[in-house]
Design a protein around this motif. Structure first.
Motif, PDB file in Angstrom:
ATOM      1  N   ASP A 270       0.826  -1.216   0.000  1.00 12.21           N
ATOM      2  CA  ASP A 270       0.000   0.000   0.000  1.00 12.21           C
ATOM      3  C   ASP A 270       0.852   1.254   0.000  1.00 12.21           C
ATOM      4  O   ASP A 270       0.483   2.270  -0.624  1.00 12.21           O
ATOM      5  CB  ASP A 270      -0.923   0.009   1.225  1.00 12.21           C
ATOM      6  N   ASP A 271       1.981   1.202   0.693  1.00  4.19           N
ATOM      7  CA  ASP A 271       2.852   2.379   0.804  1.00  4.19           C
ATOM      8  C   ASP A 271       4.308   1.932   0.930  1.00  4.19           C
ATOM      9  O   ASP A 271       4.769   1.638   2.034  1.00  4.19           O
ATOM     10  CB  ASP A 271       2.454   3.215   2.017  1.00  4.19           C
ATOM     11  N   PRO A 272       5.041   1.865  -0.181  1.00  4.92           N
ATOM     12  CA  PRO A 272       6.439   1.411  -0.143  1.00  4.92           C
ATOM     13  C   PRO A 272       7.335   2.237   0.771  1.00  4.92           C
ATOM     14  O   PRO A 272       8.354   1.748   1.245  1.00  4.92           O
ATOM     15  CB  PRO A 272       6.890   1.536  -1.612  1.00  4.92           C
ATOM     16  N   LYS A 273       6.963   3.494   1.051  1.00  2.81           N
ATOM     17  CA  LYS A 273       7.782   4.336   1.918  1.00  2.81           C
ATOM     18  C   LYS A 273       7.667   3.929   3.386  1.00  2.81           C
ATOM     19  O   LYS A 273       8.425   4.412   4.221  1.00  2.81           O
ATOM     20  CB  LYS A 273       7.387   5.806   1.766  1.00  2.81           C
ATOM     21  N   GLU A 274       6.743   3.039   3.701  1.00  2.00           N
ATOM     22  CA  GLU A 274       6.548   2.608   5.080  1.00  2.00           C
ATOM     23  C   GLU A 274       7.804   1.993   5.663  1.00  2.00           C
ATOM     24  O   GLU A 274       8.100   2.157   6.842  1.00  2.00           O
ATOM     25  CB  GLU A 274       5.387   1.611   5.156  1.00  2.00           C
ATOM     26  N   ILE A 275       8.597   1.298   4.829  1.00  2.00           N
ATOM     27  CA  ILE A 275       9.807   0.651   5.348  1.00  2.00           C
ATOM     28  C   ILE A 275      10.827   1.689   5.797  1.00  2.00           C
ATOM     29  O   ILE A 275      11.564   1.467   6.764  1.00  2.00           O
ATOM     30  CB  ILE A 275      10.433  -0.310   4.304  1.00  2.00           C
ATOM     31  N   LEU A 276      10.896   2.842   5.118  1.00  2.00           N
ATOM     32  CA  LEU A 276      11.820   3.888   5.549  1.00  2.00           C
ATOM     33  C   LEU A 276      11.369   4.486   6.877  1.00  2.00           C
ATOM     34  O   LEU A 276      12.187   4.747   7.764  1.00  2.00           O
ATOM     35  CB  LEU A 276      11.923   4.982   4.483  1.00  2.00           C
ATOM     36  N   ARG A 277      10.064   4.690   7.022  1.00  2.00           N
ATOM     37  CA  ARG A 277       9.550   5.216   8.285  1.00  2.00           C
ATOM     38  C   ARG A 277       9.776   4.212   9.411  1.00  2.00           C
ATOM     39  O   ARG A 277      10.169   4.586  10.522  1.00  2.00           O
ATOM     40  CB  ARG A 277       8.060   5.547   8.151  1.00  2.00           C
ATOM     41  N   ALA A 278       9.522   2.932   9.116  1.00  2.00           N
ATOM     42  CA  ALA A 278       9.696   1.897  10.141  1.00  2.00           C
ATOM     43  C   ALA A 278      11.156   1.788  10.568  1.00  2.00           C
ATOM     44  O   ALA A 278      11.459   1.653  11.754  1.00  2.00           O
ATOM     45  CB  ALA A 278       9.198   0.550   9.613  1.00  2.00           C
ATOM     46  N   SER A 279      12.062   1.859   9.607  1.00  2.00           N
ATOM     47  CA  SER A 279      13.491   1.760   9.915  1.00  2.00           C
ATOM     48  C   SER A 279      13.959   2.961  10.731  1.00  2.00           C
ATOM     49  O   SER A 279      14.753   2.814  11.666  1.00  2.00           O
ATOM     50  CB  SER A 279      14.307   1.658   8.620  1.00  2.00           C
ATOM     51  N   LYS A 280      13.450   4.135  10.387  1.00  2.00           N
ATOM     52  CA  LYS A 280      13.819   5.346  11.130  1.00  2.00           C
ATOM     53  C   LYS A 280      13.307   5.257  12.562  1.00  2.00           C
ATOM     54  O   LYS A 280      14.033   5.573  13.523  1.00  2.00           O
ATOM     55  CB  LYS A 280      13.238   6.586  10.442  1.00  2.00           C
ATOM     56  N   ASP A 281      12.062   4.811  12.724  1.00  2.00           N
ATOM     57  CA  ASP A 281      11.502   4.666  14.066  1.00  2.00           C
ATOM     58  C   ASP A 281      12.251   3.595  14.854  1.00  2.00           C
ATOM     59  O   ASP A 281      12.479   3.738  16.059  1.00  2.00           O
ATOM     60  CB  ASP A 281      10.015   4.302  13.988  1.00  2.00           C
ATOM     61  N   ALA A 282      12.632   2.499  14.170  1.00  2.00           N
ATOM     62  CA  ALA A 282      13.372   1.421  14.844  1.00  2.00           C
ATOM     63  C   ALA A 282      14.726   1.919  15.334  1.00  2.00           C
ATOM     64  O   ALA A 282      15.162   1.562  16.438  1.00  2.00           O
ATOM     65  CB  ALA A 282      13.569   0.246  13.885  1.00  2.00           C
ATOM     66  N   GLU A 283      15.379   2.750  14.545  1.00  2.00           N
ATOM     67  CA  GLU A 283      16.653   3.341  14.969  1.00  2.00           C
ATOM     68  C   GLU A 283      16.440   4.201  16.209  1.00  2.00           C
ATOM     69  O   GLU A 283      17.236   4.167  17.156  1.00  2.00           O
ATOM     70  CB  GLU A 283      17.224   4.188  13.833  1.00  2.00           C
ATOM     71  N   GLN A 284      15.349   4.959  16.204  1.00  2.00           N
ATOM     72  CA  GLN A 284      15.033   5.811  17.354  1.00  2.00           C
ATOM     73  C   GLN A 284      14.734   4.961  18.584  1.00  2.00           C
ATOM     74  O   GLN A 284      15.173   5.286  19.707  1.00  2.00           O
ATOM     75  CB  GLN A 284      13.833   6.704  17.025  1.00  2.00           C
ATOM     76  N   ILE A 285      14.006   3.863  18.393  1.00  2.00           N
ATOM     77  CA  ILE A 285      13.715   2.951  19.510  1.00  2.00           C
ATOM     78  C   ILE A 285      15.010   2.384  20.074  1.00  2.00           C
ATOM     79  O   ILE A 285      15.221   2.350  21.286  1.00  2.00           O
ATOM     80  CB  ILE A 285      12.799   1.806  19.038  1.00  2.00           C
TER      81      ILE A 285
END
Length: 332
Positions: A270-285
């Motif tokens: 649905d949204d290929p950019k979701e992986i970039l957001r998820a990776s950025k959030d995971a780095e923050q976590i």
């Protein structure tokens, strides 16, 4: 993935991740023994690849975590082999250094006559791309040094858990979850885990979820099991667990992914950019969780063997997993 691909960077990552999820070969779907996982890093600059770049490079199936540009390899007397294809990485620049100017618009000089530089925020972020090669594609490099397991990895993990500010309860038979409503982590007793590494990996996975509490990083934790929001949070926690497991050398246990894979694939389609957001959030976590090592310890409730067992409400314990109440819990 060849460096010559014309697809946007996020589409390359998303499409390859979908295929790996279907095959069960995504980095966070595989078990990693303590000390065997090393996230991508640059041996020339000494930097650690971050967020989407780190995850993307870890998806390439290489056994060596070292990545560098063609020129960087040459700078240390090594050489990329003829015919090898590089891998694209991208960086966003949000600020830059510029000369400081006085009231007349002239550059300010220091005592040595050099321009004084200041950091300013860019009006529009700039994207930079680079092609990097894995050490397996480069001749003339020293063999990868095998690291000895850190003797204090369990002590460090314990400090993080105690510094998390989250109530820890060992009141479960075979479940591990974080409950946002009570800001509490629920785990089985430690002796039920096959190893200390497995216990700490499980506990820190839940600490990762707890980082999303409104008093901390304030992520959306409102999704119920099976929902898109729930799956997206679990994707972030899994990628973060991979990073934390590597940083602490406690390994990575993939847990139970079957319930999430379909939702992850749908979200990425649905949204290929979701992986970039998820990776950025995971780095923050990951950064947030690791920073808890420096916090003052809080008490962890004794194991059930040392206190009267805490009974979970019957409606929570007995409902099938897919029919949980609206009170969300973040499961491993």
């Amino acid at each position: 993935m060849a460096a010559s691909s014309k697809k946007p960077y996020y589409e390359q990552i998303s499409e390859q991740l979908i295929e790996q999820l279907k095959a069960g070969t995504a980095p966070f779907q595989k078990p990693w023994e303590p000390g065997t996982l090393m996230m991508p890093h640059n041996p020339v600059s000494g930097t650690r690849y971050r967020a989407g770049n780190a995850f993307w490079l870890s998806m390439q199936g290489r056994n060596d975590p070292r990545w560098m540009t063609y020129k960087q390899a040459q700078s240390i007397g090594a050489q990329v082999r003829r015919g090898e294809s590089g891998t694209l990485v991208q960086y966003w620049k949000f600020e830059e250094k510029v000369p400081k100017k006085d009231a007349q618009g002239k550059p300010v000089l220091d005592k040595d006559g050099k321009k004084v530089m200041v950091t300013v925020r860019l009006d529009k972020p700039r994207c930079f791309s680079a092609i990097v090669f894995n050490a397996e594609q480069v001749d003339g490099l020293k063999p990868l040094e095998k690291k000895e397991l850190a003797w204090d990895r369990h002590q460090r993990a314990e400090k993080i858990i105690r510094g998390s500010g989250v109530t820890i309860l060992h009141d479960q038979a075979d479940r591990a979850f974080y409950r946002p409503g009570t800001d509490s982590i629920h785990l089985p007793p430690r002796p039920q885990f096959p190893s200390a590494d497995r216990y700490y990996h499980t506990a820190l996975h839940e600490v990762g979820h707890a980082s999303g509490h409104k008093s901390r990083l304030d992520r959306d934790l409102g999704g119920t099991f099976g929902s898109e929001r729930y799956a997206k949070e679990e994707l972030r926690a899994e990628i973060a667990s991979l990073m934390i497991g590597e940083r602490l050398e406690i390994g990575h246990d993939p847990g139970q992914h079957a319930a999430y894979v379909g939702s992850w694939i749908k979200a990425l389609k649905d949204d290929p950019k979701e992986i970039l957001r998820a990776s950025k959030d995971a780095e923050q976590i990951c950064e947030y969780v690791m920073s808890r090592e420096l916090e003052k310890s809080v008490s962890v409730k004794p194991e059930p063997s040392l206190q009267k067992p805490v009974r979970e409400p019957v409606k929570e314990r007995e409902l099938p997993q897919a029919e949980k109440t609206s009170e969300p819990t973040m499961e491993l």
